[in-house]
Scaffold this motif. Structure first.
Motif, PDB file in Angstrom:
ATOM      1  N   SER A 332       0.826  -1.238  -0.190  1.00 19.61           N
ATOM      2  CA  SER A 332      -0.002   0.073   0.109  1.00 19.61           C
ATOM      3  C   SER A 332       0.957   1.274  -0.011  1.00 19.61           C
ATOM      4  N   LYS A 333       0.347   2.343  -0.505  1.00 17.57           N
ATOM      5  CA  LYS A 333       1.160   3.446  -0.555  1.00 17.57           C
ATOM      6  C   LYS A 333       1.561   4.023   0.769  1.00 17.57           C
ATOM      7  N   ASP A 334       0.913   3.783   1.887  1.00 18.60           N
ATOM      8  CA  ASP A 334       1.339   4.089   3.079  1.00 18.60           C
ATOM      9  C   ASP A 334       2.258   3.222   3.782  1.00 18.60           C
ATOM     10  N   LYS A 335       2.343   1.941   3.511  1.00 16.88           N
ATOM     11  CA  LYS A 335       3.314   1.078   4.008  1.00 16.88           C
ATOM     12  C   LYS A 335       4.677   1.463   3.034  1.00 16.88           C
ATOM     13  N   ARG A 336       4.523   1.469   1.842  1.00 16.75           N
ATOM     14  CA  ARG A 336       5.612   1.984   1.205  1.00 16.75           C
ATOM     15  C   ARG A 336       6.395   3.098   1.642  1.00 16.75           C
ATOM     16  N   ASP A 337       5.631   4.260   1.952  1.00 18.18           N
ATOM     17  CA  ASP A 337       6.053   5.458   2.414  1.00 18.18           C
ATOM     18  C   ASP A 337       6.711   5.268   3.893  1.00 18.18           C
ATOM     19  N   GLU A 338       6.135   4.566   4.804  1.00 23.61           N
ATOM     20  CA  GLU A 338       6.652   4.287   5.922  1.00 23.61           C
ATOM     21  C   GLU A 338       7.885   3.412   5.892  1.00 23.61           C
ATOM     22  N   ILE A 339       8.172   2.526   5.003  1.00 19.86           N
ATOM     23  CA  ILE A 339       9.318   1.750   5.031  1.00 19.86           C
ATOM     24  C   ILE A 339      10.603   2.705   4.229  1.00 19.86           C
ATOM     25  N   LEU A 340      10.011   3.665   3.343  1.00 17.56           N
ATOM     26  CA  LEU A 340      11.123   4.429   2.710  1.00 17.56           C
ATOM     27  C   LEU A 340      11.501   5.311   3.802  1.00 17.56           C
ATOM     28  N   GLN A 341      10.690   5.906   4.472  1.00 19.58           N
ATOM     29  CA  GLN A 341      11.271   6.958   5.785  1.00 19.58           C
ATOM     30  C   GLN A 341      12.098   6.285   6.385  1.00 19.58           C
ATOM     31  N   GLN A 342      11.847   5.044   6.704  1.00 18.92           N
ATOM     32  CA  GLN A 342      12.801   4.132   7.982  1.00 18.92           C
ATOM     33  C   GLN A 342      13.960   4.042   7.140  1.00 18.92           C
ATOM     34  N   ILE A 343      14.108   3.573   6.008  1.00 16.99           N
ATOM     35  CA  ILE A 343      15.418   3.445   5.288  1.00 16.99           C
ATOM     36  C   ILE A 343      16.277   4.855   5.125  1.00 16.99           C
TER      37      ILE A 343
END
Length: 354
Positions: A332-343
């Motif tokens: 999902s877009k939210d999950k993708r953005d969350e992972i991207l922020q952590q990286i």
């Protein structure tokens, strides 16, 4: 000046974007509009002038100007947008000039042109109200240097109302972006000085006020550790040395010193090395004396399947000793953005430590 006062509203960015070029053009057009209001007026004065009659000299009720500038303008009978001649010895660089590097060859070439044709375009200056009779350069530092090189004694100038600080930095920066003359090396030196002089208390605060990722500031500050003679060699080749290449060169300098770094810079320019090739040299996978060959297809050493809610969404592969590849899909877009922020946080933390 308190850091918060200086930094308030600071939204300039070091990357050349269309929106920034529009901002620069807006500022240029605003100044041109003032000048055009005086169209047809070819009167030039030195210092205080009586060239204008009382009817011609008046306050514009629609103009917004500081009290200091209004007092200076009235005292010197200056009309906004008027081109005047000032002694070069009264002109000094602004402490908030966004440019730091000026190429000697470029200044010499312009000096020859000015000696032959004269100054065709006025510079913009800001009165130093604490030292009457002197002015800070807002736009035109290169022309001032060239006029001095040509042994001229005066400069044509338009006096503008702008506080020395954030606003003058933003104007100069926007103009440089519009001309594609602002470099990452200028940013590196100036941003480091902002932190050294405590205008900002941390690179995170600086990044927030610049509207940038902290990693961008960290890369610039890493480049700022290079000796100026090393940076000069890269400033002369903006087509080859951007922020990524400059960062790799700074890492090489930390390990090998200035002499080896200058040799590497020459090799980058002569052999047209890519950033990836230079990164291989920095990591020791290739020699600085030999141009590294592009790596062929490599089989992964380890693969980890990644699942979320019981469903396979991708994998994590390792190659050799230093390569990691993450592939995810169906998020999902939210999950993708969350992972991207952590990286991004992990990478920023690693960059800051370096």
């Amino acid at each position: 000046m308190k850091p918060t006062q200086f930094a308030k509203g600071f939204k300039a960015r070091p990357d050349t974007t269309s929106s920034e070029k529009r901002t620069a053009l807006d500022r240029i057009n605003a100044i041109d509009e003032i000048v055009n209001q005086e169209a047809g007026n070819d009167k030039q004065v030195t210092g205080r002038s009586s060239a204008y009659t009382e009817d011609e000299f008046h306050d514009d009720p629609a103009a917004q100007e500081s009290e200091n500038f209004k007092a200076w303008r009235r005292k010197n009978r200056y009309v906004q947008g008027q081109v005047i001649e000032l002694p070069l010895k009264a002109i000094k660089p602004s402490p908030f000039n966004p440019r730091h590097f000026y190429l000697k060859a470029s200044i010499a070439e312009l000096a020859v042109n000015l000696a032959k044709q004269g100054q065709q375009q006025a510079i913009h200056v800001i009165p130093d109200h604490e030292n009457p009779g002197t002015f800070f350069v807002s736009d035109g530092g290169r022309r001032v240097r060239a006029l001095k090189e040509a042994n001229k004694e005066t400069v044509k100038a338009i006096v503008i109302d702008l506080p020395i600080g954030i606003e003058s930095y933003k104007l100069g920066y926007d103009l440089n972006v519009q001309r594609d003359s602002q470099t990452v090396f200028d940013n590196a030196i100036v941003w480091k000085r902002f932190l050294d002089e405590k205008h900002f208390q941390s690179q995170r605060e600086l990044a927030d006020h610049l509207g940038l990722d902290e990693s961008t500031i960290a890369v610039a500050l890493a480049i700022a550790k290079l000796p100026e003679n090393v940076m000069h060699e890269m400033v002369a080749r903006p087509d080859r040395f951007g922020s990524n290449m400059g960062y790799q060169v700074s890492r090489f300098h930390t390990a090998r010193g200035a002499d080896a770094t200058l040799r590497l810079i020459n090799k980058i320019a002569s052999d047209d090395l890519s950033t990836r090739q230079v990164a291989d040299i920095v990591k020791g996978r290739a020699s600085a004396q030999e141009t590294p060959k592009p790596a062929g297809r490599q089989r992964y050493a380890q693969r980890l399947e990644i699942k979320m809610d019981g469903l396979a969404v991708g994998d994590l592969k390792t190659y050799g000793d230093d390569r990691l590849e993450l592939r995810l899909r169906g998020l999902s877009k939210d999950k993708r953005d969350e992972i991207l922020q952590q990286i991004e946080k992990m990478l920023q933390a690693d960059t800051v430590k370096r």
